[in-house]
Design a protein around this motif. Structure first.
Motif, PDB file in Angstrom:
ATOM      1  N   UNK A 115       2.682  14.018   7.742  1.00  0.00           N
ATOM      2  CA  UNK A 115       1.465  13.853   9.000  1.00  0.00           C
ATOM      3  C   UNK A 115       0.602  13.246   9.516  1.00  0.00           C
ATOM      4  N   UNK A 116       1.618  11.369   9.359  1.00  0.00           N
ATOM      5  CA  UNK A 116       0.637   9.926   9.380  1.00  0.00           C
ATOM      6  C   UNK A 116       0.545  10.293  10.896  1.00  0.00           C
ATOM      7  N   UNK A 117       0.322   9.496  12.093  1.00  0.00           N
ATOM      8  CA  UNK A 117      -0.286   9.732  13.302  1.00  0.00           C
ATOM      9  C   UNK A 117       0.470   8.623  13.583  1.00  0.00           C
ATOM     10  N   UNK A 118       0.668   8.151  14.778  1.00  0.00           N
ATOM     11  CA  UNK A 118       0.262   7.027  15.956  1.00  0.00           C
ATOM     12  C   UNK A 118      -0.869   5.559  16.033  1.00  0.00           C
ATOM     13  N   UNK A 119      -2.045   6.541  15.047  1.00  0.00           N
ATOM     14  CA  UNK A 119      -2.949   6.044  15.296  1.00  0.00           C
ATOM     15  C   UNK A 119      -2.891   4.766  13.476  1.00  0.00           C
ATOM     16  N   UNK A 120      -2.088   4.675  12.488  1.00  0.00           N
ATOM     17  CA  UNK A 120      -1.784   4.354  11.328  1.00  0.00           C
ATOM     18  C   UNK A 120      -0.269   3.308  11.944  1.00  0.00           C
ATOM     19  N   UNK A 121      -0.294   2.390  12.100  1.00  0.00           N
ATOM     20  CA  UNK A 121       0.835   1.078  11.850  1.00  0.00           C
ATOM     21  C   UNK A 121       2.001   1.641  10.987  1.00  0.00           C
ATOM     22  N   UNK A 122       3.222   1.300  11.423  1.00  0.00           N
ATOM     23  CA  UNK A 122       4.232   1.871   9.916  1.00  0.00           C
ATOM     24  C   UNK A 122       4.625   0.093   9.600  1.00  0.00           C
ATOM     25  N   UNK A 123       4.558  -0.831  10.406  1.00  0.00           N
ATOM     26  CA  UNK A 123       5.079  -2.021  10.516  1.00  0.00           C
ATOM     27  C   UNK A 123       4.287  -3.241   8.985  1.00  0.00           C
ATOM     28  N   UNK A 124       5.365  -3.785   8.548  1.00  0.00           N
ATOM     29  CA  UNK A 124       5.404  -4.465   7.850  1.00  0.00           C
ATOM     30  C   UNK A 124       4.692  -6.043   8.119  1.00  0.00           C
ATOM     31  N   UNK A 125       4.937  -6.740   9.143  1.00  0.00           N
ATOM     32  CA  UNK A 125       4.332  -7.346   9.451  1.00  0.00           C
ATOM     33  C   UNK A 125       3.083  -7.090  10.066  1.00  0.00           C
ATOM     34  N   UNK A 126       2.790  -6.223  10.641  1.00  0.00           N
ATOM     35  CA  UNK A 126       1.648  -5.698  10.899  1.00  0.00           C
ATOM     36  C   UNK A 126       1.005  -5.216  10.220  1.00  0.00           C
ATOM     37  N   UNK A 127       0.054  -5.743   8.680  1.00  0.00           N
ATOM     38  CA  UNK A 127      -0.279  -5.488   7.726  1.00  0.00           C
ATOM     39  C   UNK A 127      -1.831  -5.998   7.893  1.00  0.00           C
ATOM     40  N   UNK A 150      -5.442   7.199   5.471  1.00  0.00           N
ATOM     41  CA  UNK A 150      -4.619   7.914   4.860  1.00  0.00           C
ATOM     42  C   UNK A 150      -3.933   8.044   3.683  1.00  0.00           C
ATOM     43  N   UNK A 151      -4.353   7.521   3.263  1.00  0.00           N
ATOM     44  CA  UNK A 151      -3.803   7.245   1.755  1.00  0.00           C
ATOM     45  C   UNK A 151      -4.850   7.576   0.730  1.00  0.00           C
ATOM     46  N   UNK A 152      -4.336   9.129   0.626  1.00  0.00           N
ATOM     47  CA  UNK A 152      -5.570  10.629  -0.184  1.00  0.00           C
ATOM     48  C   UNK A 152      -4.580  10.876  -1.262  1.00  0.00           C
ATOM     49  N   UNK A 153      -5.617  12.055  -1.935  1.00  0.00           N
ATOM     50  CA  UNK A 153      -5.310  12.509  -2.761  1.00  0.00           C
ATOM     51  C   UNK A 153      -5.853  14.094  -2.737  1.00  0.00           C
ATOM     52  N   UNK A 154      -5.669  15.281  -2.543  1.00  0.00           N
ATOM     53  CA  UNK A 154      -6.836  16.030  -1.857  1.00  0.00           C
ATOM     54  C   UNK A 154      -6.891  17.154  -2.434  1.00  0.00           C
TER      55      UNK A 154
END
Length: 736
Positions: free
Chosen positions: A604-616, A628-632
């Motif tokens: 369920x990730x969105x474009x608001x969160x980058x997936x680029x390792x070079x843009x940490x 985005x990093x969770x357990x519910x």
């Protein structure tokens, strides 16, 4: 109305050794002194002695009756008021007739009481406007009580024994979400003595807890950091982050505390809920539709009567709004001890004005707060002809509590002198109107799908307690970095410690990280999880089998396969955490604690969160990436442990695929009965080879799913079954 009059704590002054030689006026002086000190029982004893020495003095009889009335000795008060009424030829004591009628009502003699109230209204209607109005109301109330005296609710009612109830007074019982029992009690400063106390000893109400050992023996302890020396303390309520208590000296006032950084702050005077010279007491905090409210009782100016129910809401700045009067239920009399039941949207309170059996009866209204129903009397055995207060219920444990001075308790004075704590097994709750359920549809669902919420009764109760939904957040690539493993040895407590150690790195790369994310979403989550574990442990100890709905998520910085396994590790860390509790661990091993796991990964990730390792800065350290990093934990289901059911387990509840003609998933039954399931809801473009299935115990079936016509996006299929969870969701994400 001070707490002294509310809880009826009354003290016996031991007669001095030289009292036998004292005159009526000397006894009267001692009685007057006792009244000034708040000792109505001592005053009653001295006024009565003065009257026995001078039986022609109606003032002694009248004052003795008033003092016995304050101590809830209705029989002695009635005898004295009756004497005054018969002898008062000059009408010096017009209220004696009113009080005599009141005492008859408290003794359950409704027809006699009605007759006396009617006499008072005819003879003395110009003496006291308030008592005339009250007498008129009592005519109606006595008729109601006489008509309903044999009506009752189906409630199993019981009285708590010593050491919870004693010869003194007990009040404000409450069972918290972690199954700890709290109450307030009048206590003698040398301990829980059964002796009649001496005049020079101190008495104060204080908040106590009860614990029961394996031999069913109760022990009583003071609550740390709540009670204060030489101050009456009562009405202690709290949730995971907020607590209130009432403290009384000259007046009663409300104090509150918050949990910050895992620690409770000290209790502080709440300016908005208190006013100088007025009583503010019996506060009850509650979350309603995500907003915190406090209900309380007060004699604030411009109320409807004496003590009224008021409410206030917490504003974004953590201050409370101007208190509002609940005028729909308040009367010229006293409305006290409010309790709001969020599960049934019902407010409970006690009133001495609405039609009832006695002094204070318990009433219920539904709605909030500008649309309340008419007050409903809870009838016998909740209500009696005396005072019934502090009603509250705990739906989680299906029980409730009440304070009453009804006959049958421990008493060293009169048989109705003192307040004691009673319990009851579930009273019939008001029905809550449910919105109509829309029929299932086979239309293509929206691509912006979310997990369906399970809103059963037990889930709703934990939502009301602010224990669910519980979202627990993780540092990047934790637990256990750089691995495709699906399990871990770490607990969530270990993860929080890692987050704390790495916090400086996150704040160096994101200046708002601590204030806007960490303080709000990470701090205190271990405390809330512990409270939830305590609650579940208590339920399992009461013979329940529990299943938790758990979802795991990851940010999209790594591959989909990696993030799926990371989500599984995060869920496993939660399982590890919960099984550190011995009761939960045993339940987990025998199958009485279950986890319905859905590892979504980056699904369920969105474009608001980058997936680029070079843009940490954006993919690791941003607030959106952290969210985005969770357990519910979203829901909980509860069954009796004796019930034998199948289980429904997907091999892959989340499937991500390129456009293909067919996908497969497996369903396993590890339960005790044959699993039967069918399609409950599905997009029209998804086709199955069959519509229903049957899987024997400990066997697996493979489902072949035709998705050749399925468009790119996220889609959901819902299966209905006879298993522990009636509905099961399969998520399919078709990539471009």
């Amino acid at each position: 109305m001070k707490i002294k009059s509310l809880i009826g704590f009354i003290f016996l002054l031991m007669l001095r050794s030289n009292s036998f030689g004292q005159s009526p006026d000397q006894f009267r002086e001692l009685a007057d002194d006792a009244i000034r000190e708040g000792d109505h029982y001592g005053a009653a004893v001295y006024y009565q002695k003065a009257f026995l020495l001078d039986s022609q003095n109606l003032r002694f009889a009248y004052n003795a009756g008033k003092a016995f009335r304050e101590t809830n000795d209705y029989e002695k008060a009635n005898e004295l008021f009756s004497h005054v009424v018969q002898k008062d030829d000059m009408d010096e004591y017009p209220l004696a007739l009113y009080y005599q009628a009141e005492m008859e009502k408290y003794r359950g003699n409704y027809l006699q009481a009605r007759e006396l109230f009617e006499q008072y209204g005819k003879i003395y209607r110009y003496k006291s406007a308030w008592h005339t109005k009250k007498a008129k109301k009592e005519l109606e109330s006595c008729e109601w009580a006489y008509e309903h005296q044999f009506d009752s609710n189906k409630v199993e009612f019981y009285r708590y024994e010593h050491p919870i109830n004693t010869i003194y007074s007990e009040l404000s019982p409450w069972l918290s979400y972690d199954s700890t029992f709290y109450f307030a009690a009048l206590r003698y400063d040398t301990g829980y003595s059964w002796r009649i106390p001496n005049a020079d000893k101190s008495y104060f109400t204080e908040v106590l807890t009860v614990e029961k050992d394996t031999n069913e023996v109760y022990s009583i302890d003071e609550v740390d950091n709540i009670n204060e020396s030489f101050v009456h303390t009562a009405n202690y309520f709290f949730d995971s982050t907020f607590a209130v208590v009432t403290r009384c000296d000259e007046n009663c006032h409300i104090y509150a505390a918050k949990k910050e950084n895992g620690e409770w702050t000290s209790f502080e005077y709440v300016e908005q809920l208190n006013r100088s010279g007025y009583e503010s007491t019996q506060a009850f905090p509650v979350m309603i539709d995500g907003k915190r409210y406090v209900f309380f009782s007060s004699d604030f100016r411009r109320g409807e009567g004496k003590m009224d129910i008021w409410y206030s809401s917490m504003m974004p700045n953590d201050k409370f709004s101007q208190p509002q009067n609940l005028s729909a239920i308040n009367t010229p009399g006293n409305e006290i001890t409010p309790y709001y039941d969020t599960a049934h949207k019902a407010l409970y309170f006690s009133s001495d004005w609405h039609n009832g059996f006695g002094g204070q009866d318990v009433f219920r209204v539904t709605g909030f707060p500008n649309d309340l129903s008419e007050p409903e009397n809870l009838l016998h055995p909740i209500n009696t002809s005396v005072n019934d207060l502090y009603f509250n219920r705990n739906d989680l444990y299906e029980m409730g509590f009440l304070v009453s001075n009804r006959e049958g308790g421990m008493a060293i004075k009169s048989k109705t002198c003192c307040n004691e704590i009673y319990g009851f097994e579930e009273i019939e709750a008001p029905e809550v109107e449910e919105e109509p359920v829309k029929p299932d549809t086979v239309e293509e669902p929206d691509t912006n799908l979310i997990v369906e919420e399970v809103r059963n009764e037990i889930t709703q109760k934990l939502i009301d307690l602010k224990l669910l939904p519980l979202e627990m957040y993780f540092p990047n690539d934790q637990p256990d970095k750089n691995t495709y493993a699906t399990t871990t040895e770490q607990t969530y407590f270990d993860v929080i410690e890692t987050y704390r150690k790495e916090l400086s790195t996150y704040t160096e790369n994101n200046s708002s990280f601590k204030s806007e994310f960490y303080d709000y979403y990470v701090v205190d989550r271990d405390e809330i999880l512990t409270a939830l574990m305590d609650t579940i442990s208590s339920l399992i100890g009461n013979g329940k089998r529990i299943q938790l709905g758990v979802q795991g998520y990851a940010s999209p910085i790594a591959s989909s396969k990696y993030n799926l396994n990371l989500a599984k590790r995060r869920i496993h860390s939660l399982v590890n955490t919960m099984t550190t509790d011995s009761v939960l661990n045993e339940a987990y091993n025998r199958g009485d604690l279950l986890f319905y796991e859905i590892p979504f990964g980056e699904f369920f990730s969105t474009d608001e969160v980058s997936d680029s390792d070079s843009n940490q800065i954006n993919s690791v350290y941003s607030n959106n990436a952290a969210l985005a990093r969770k357990v519910s934990i979203n829901w909980i289901e509860m069954k009796d442990q004796r019930v034998q059911l199948p289980t429904f387990r997907f091999s892959d509840p989340v499937i991500e695929t390129l456009p293909v003609d067919q996908i497969t998933t497996q369903i396993t039954n590890t339960g005790n009965e044959t699993l039967k399931f069918s399609i409950g809801q599905s997009p029209a473009s998804i086709r199955f080879t069959q519509q229903s299935w049957s899987i024997p115990v400990n066997e697996t079936a493979e489902l072949k799913i035709d998705i050749s016509n399925l468009k790119p996006g996220v889609h959901k299929v819902v299966f209905n079954s006879n298993s522990y969870s009636e509905k099961h969701e399969l998520f399919i994400k078709v990539l471009e």
